[in-house]
Design an enzyme around this catalytic site. Structure first.
Site, short mmCIF file in Angstrom:
data_model
loop_
_atom_site.label_atom_id
_atom_site.label_comp_id
_atom_site.label_asym_id
_atom_site.label_seq_id
_atom_site.Cartn_x
_atom_site.Cartn_y
_atom_site.Cartn_z
NE ARG A 276 -4.15 -1.71 0.63
CZ ARG A 276 -4.88 -2.41 1.50
NH1 ARG A 276 -4.81 -2.13 2.79
NH2 ARG A 276 -5.68 -3.35 1.09
CG ASP B 203 -10.79 -9.94 -4.70
OD1 ASP B 203 -11.82 -9.26 -4.69
OD2 ASP B 203 -10.08 -10.10 -3.68
CD GLU C 224 -2.89 -7.17 -6.54
OE1 GLU C 224 -3.59 -8.18 -6.30
OE2 GLU C 224 -3.08 -6.09 -5.97
CB CYS D 193 -22.07 -3.73 7.62
SG CYS D 193 -21.90 -3.52 5.83
CE1 TYR E 237 -7.96 -8.27 -7.63
CE2 TYR E 237 -5.91 -9.50 -7.92
CZ TYR E 237 -6.68 -8.60 -7.21
OH TYR E 237 -6.19 -8.00 -6.10
N GLY F 63 3.40 -22.55 -2.62
CA GLY F 63 2.40 -23.25 -3.41
C GLY F 63 2.10 -22.59 -4.74
CE1 TYR F 64 -3.06 -24.02 -6.58
CE2 TYR F 64 -3.68 -21.92 -5.66
CZ TYR F 64 -3.99 -23.20 -6.00
OH TYR F 64 -5.25 -23.69 -5.72
CB CYS G 102 -26.89 -5.49 2.63
SG CYS G 102 -26.29 -7.16 2.33
#
Length: 352
Positions: free
Chosen positions: A22, A135, A34, A199, A117, A78-79, A205
């Site tokens: 950020r 996402d 990302e 919220c 994305y 991973g991945y 909502c």
DNA sequence: CATGCGTGGAT
DNA sequence: TATCCAAGCAT
């Protein structure tokens, strides 16, 4: 008109997490963050983000690296196709754009490992372009807000959420908006028990007003993980071990592991299935581990490790011998690393 | 469009 | 303990 966008931005200003990515707008660093965070929790990815940028501070250092080094930094995350794609993409960007990151959405999409994305995330955060970065968090938030019954992963849902967010995303600071959506959904509009009491969007909502928060998003039917039985054999003469680099088209592509057999049930195969001819020195089975149950997303691995002692290492196709010392530099699946560490610890006390 | 690709933390 | 999943993408 845009109450939802305004509330999200307001919430974000007061509640956003102070995450390392950020603090920057460099497309390279945003890109790395990302990819690291793809299907990965912040708490798990954050050290990898730091380690990766320390080792490869810019696109050139990454492009010039050995693939093995990139995999090694990625070890345990991973991945691993992400690491392969990052390296390939860095070389592509250096070659095609002289190392200067493309700032067009369409060109970002051409980069290996960059989909809709990540392209939107880079375009919005690094280049202030109003592309919605949608996402899993965004799908959860907006299906609940608008009561969208379309199935997660369907092209109909993608189209619908893209249409909605495109109408909400501000022209100014679209990157903040995209990150606001993700932070908000991961902190307030959570999967299990959303914090609807606090919220700021509760008045808008659909899911809350119908008390149907956990009905959204609609998930596709999940299939039962397939069982897979792997038996590893550590052929060792006390100095070297047989290892190999794993081939493509299977799990842990390009990582290293040991000779093994696989079977379709829990019945344990025997190590000499691997060795075609009798070996003059003979083999000694020194240790066979318990069956380790290793749960992956789409398969369940049942794994054993057998320590096979021998005077001369057998010749097995595709496998080669490496000294124990050299093993530490090679990328391993986490499962194997854990075993090697345990093995190393035990051998330092009881001499093997 | 369905499937494969990892890991470790939360519940 | 078993299940679910977390800032997706390629094929």
């Amino acid at each position: 008109m845009n109450k939802i966008g305004d509330e999200l931005i307001r919430w974000y200003r007061e509640n956003k997490r102070d995450l390392p990515w950020r603090r920057v707008h460099d497309p390279y660093e945003i890109w790395i963050s990302e990819v690291v965070l793809q299907q990965t929790r912040v708490t798990q990815g954050i050290t990898y983000y730091h380690n990766f940028l320390k080792k490869f501070p810019n696109i050139f250092t990454l492009a010039e690296a050995e693939t093995e080094e990139v995999y090694k930094i990625w070890q345990g995350l991973g991945y691993y196709s992400r690491a392969r794609n990052l390296h390939q993409a860095a070389k592509f960007i250096v070659e095609k754009y002289a190392g200067s990151f493309p700032d067009e959405y369409a060109k970002l999409l051409e980069i290996k490992g960059v989909g809709h994305y990540i392209a939107a995330a880079i375009a919005s955060i690094a280049f202030a372009q109003p592309y919605p970065a949608i996402d899993g968090n965004a799908y959860r938030l907006f299906t609940r807000l608008f009561g969208i019954e379309l199935k997660l992963g369907s092209s109909a849902l993608k189209k619908e959420v893209l249409r909605i967010v495109s109408g909400i995303i501000p022209q100014k600071s679209p990157g903040d908006f995209n990150q606001a959506v993700m932070d908000f959904a991961s902190i307030v509009c959570t999967p299990k028990s959303p914090d609807c009491i606090n919220c700021p969007l509760s008045g808008y909502c659909f899911a809350l007003s119908n008390n149907r928060q956990t009905d959204f998003p609609v998930k596709p039917l999940k299939r039962k993980p397939k069982d897979r039985f792997i038996n590893y054999y550590l052929f060792s003469d006390g100095k070297k071990l047989l290892i190999r680099k794993r081939k493509s088209g299977d799990i842990w592509e390009n990582l290293y592991d040991f000779p093994n057999t696989e079977s379709s049930n829990a019945e344990q195969p025997r190590f000499y299935d691997l060795v075609s001819e009798n070996h003059p020195c003979g083999y000694t089975v020194k240790f066979v581990s318990e069956i380790i149950r290793h749960q992956l997303t789409h398969q369940t691995l049942f794994v054993t490790f057998s320590e096979i002692g021998c005077n001369i290492l057998p010749k097995i196709e595709d496998f080669h011998a490496e000294s124990l010392k050299h093993l530490g530099n090679l990328p391993w699946p986490r499962l194997i690393t854990r075993y090697l560490e345990k093995r190393d610890k035990e051998q330092s006390t009881a001499n093997y």
